[in-house]
Design an enzyme around this catalytic site. Sequence first.
Site, PDB file in Angstrom:
ATOM      1  N   TYR A 140       0.529  -1.142  -0.088  1.00  9.77           N
ATOM      2  CA  TYR A 140       0.085  -0.006  -0.112  1.00  9.77           C
ATOM      3  C   TYR A 140       0.825   1.294  -0.063  1.00  9.77           C
ATOM      4  CZ  TYR A 140      -4.123  -2.865   0.839  1.00  9.77           C
ATOM      5  OH  TYR A 140      -5.079  -3.806   0.919  1.00  9.77           O
ATOM      6  N   LYS A 191       3.192 -15.308   1.787  1.00  9.83           N
ATOM      7  CA  LYS A 191       3.408 -16.251   0.786  1.00  9.83           C
ATOM      8  C   LYS A 191       5.035 -16.311   0.450  1.00  9.83           C
ATOM      9  CE  LYS A 191       0.447 -17.053  -2.059  1.00  9.83           C
ATOM     10  NZ  LYS A 191      -0.048 -18.373  -2.268  1.00  9.83           N
ATOM     11  N   ASP A 223      -2.907 -17.735   1.771  1.00  6.63           N
ATOM     12  CA  ASP A 223      -4.198 -18.292   1.018  1.00  6.63           C
ATOM     13  C   ASP A 223      -4.684 -19.442   2.016  1.00  6.63           C
ATOM     14  OD1 ASP A 223      -2.028 -19.784   0.402  1.00  6.63           O
ATOM     15  OD2 ASP A 223      -2.771 -20.238  -1.637  1.00  6.63           O
ATOM     16  N   ASP A 247      -5.166  -6.751   5.652  1.00  6.60           N
ATOM     17  CA  ASP A 247      -6.612  -6.119   5.163  1.00  6.60           C
ATOM     18  C   ASP A 247      -7.652  -7.158   4.958  1.00  6.60           C
ATOM     19  OD1 ASP A 247      -8.380  -4.027   4.498  1.00  6.60           O
ATOM     20  OD2 ASP A 247      -7.286  -3.609   2.557  1.00  6.60           O
ATOM     21  N   ASP A 251     -11.196  -8.658   7.013  1.00  8.10           N
ATOM     22  CA  ASP A 251     -12.432  -8.471   6.776  1.00  8.10           C
ATOM     23  C   ASP A 251     -13.103  -9.995   6.817  1.00  8.10           C
ATOM     24  OD1 ASP A 251     -12.400  -5.799   6.345  1.00  8.10           O
ATOM     25  OD2 ASP A 251     -13.324  -5.937   4.431  1.00  8.10           O
TER      26      ASP A 251
END
Length: 366
Positions: A140, A191, A223, A247, A251
């Site tokens: 980001y 990852k 994942d 992020d 959620d």
Amino acid sequence: MGSLLILPGDGIGPEVMTEVRRIIAWFQDKKYLKFTVEEDLVGGAAYDMHGTPLADETLAKALEVDAVLLGAVGGPDYDNLSFNLKPERGLLKLRKELDLFANIRPAQCFDALASFSSLKKEVVSGLDIVIVRELTSGIYFGEPRGIHTDGSNERIGVNTQRYTESEIRRVAISAFELALKRNKKLCSMEKANVMESGILWRDIVDEVHVDFKDVELSHMYADNGAMQLVRDPKQFDVIVTDNLFGDILSDCAAMLTGSLGMLPSASLGNKKENGLPRAMYEPVHGSAPDITGQSKANPIACILSFSMALRYSFSDVQNANLLEQSIEKVLAKGYRTPDLMMGEQGSLCSTKEMTDKILEELDASL
Ligand code: IPM
Ligand code: MG
């Protein structure tokens, strides 16, 4: 005496913050909590007034106070603004300038709401996990970034995932410290199978682990982490991960608990001279333009964000517990804002009525 800066922001932000102010007033009145409260603009509201989503004076105040409490930013009115003027830039600038690198997002399933989750009750009931998301670096913020043409005839969008060792180390330390105070289990997600930044992340987390041998550490690809969060979330205690994965995963974790309207967060930085960490508290939910101005917003996430401020900035565990228990009682009695109502028995409450009920419980505790 402490100091608090309130930034209601956009959409339902101002509505829920009005309720938080009533809760704060109660604590000032009845528990003699001594702190000053100032209010200012952020996001679209700041853009409307100053032509920028975060005015310099507001940033200066945020750097000055003990804690910032932020509502939400963004909304359809601002969708067409240029990138640097968008409401979200105000929020990201606050996080960056205050250097709030550790974003603590608890996902706790209140008993009264267990059947409300989209997952089976037994999968989520009693759930109490925390995601620690790195908040001021990674993709980001990484350079180079932008949309350019590079001499070719099509545009190229570029963002860069970039982490330094020290950025990983400091958030890992925060996560280990938190795990020590809880069930002493930390799962780090990246990852490393496809990203070098993930390999470095894993290395540094292992290094930090040497100083926290009482914490059981595991590593998981992000994942798989997403899958495990929905399959068996109670296997986790504390999760630490980077900005982007955090992020998304937070959620996902939020929804396990039934509603995004229930979840607070704390973003913490380095300690200041007075020994308190730089801190900003905000609900995980966004500005929810679809329900803005309809008295439907659930104020609990924002009220719980204030409770996190009591806990982490003002070291007032007792009053934080009191506030959380009061909310639990209100939910147990079946009071529900619309986000908690779908197909569920209960008494429907407006934003204000939900706060009235919480204040009643607080009064009853005196
Ligand atoms: C969050 C939000 C923000 C983020 C947006 C509003 C910039 O999604 O706090 O999770 O992406 O960090
Ligand atoms: Mg998000």
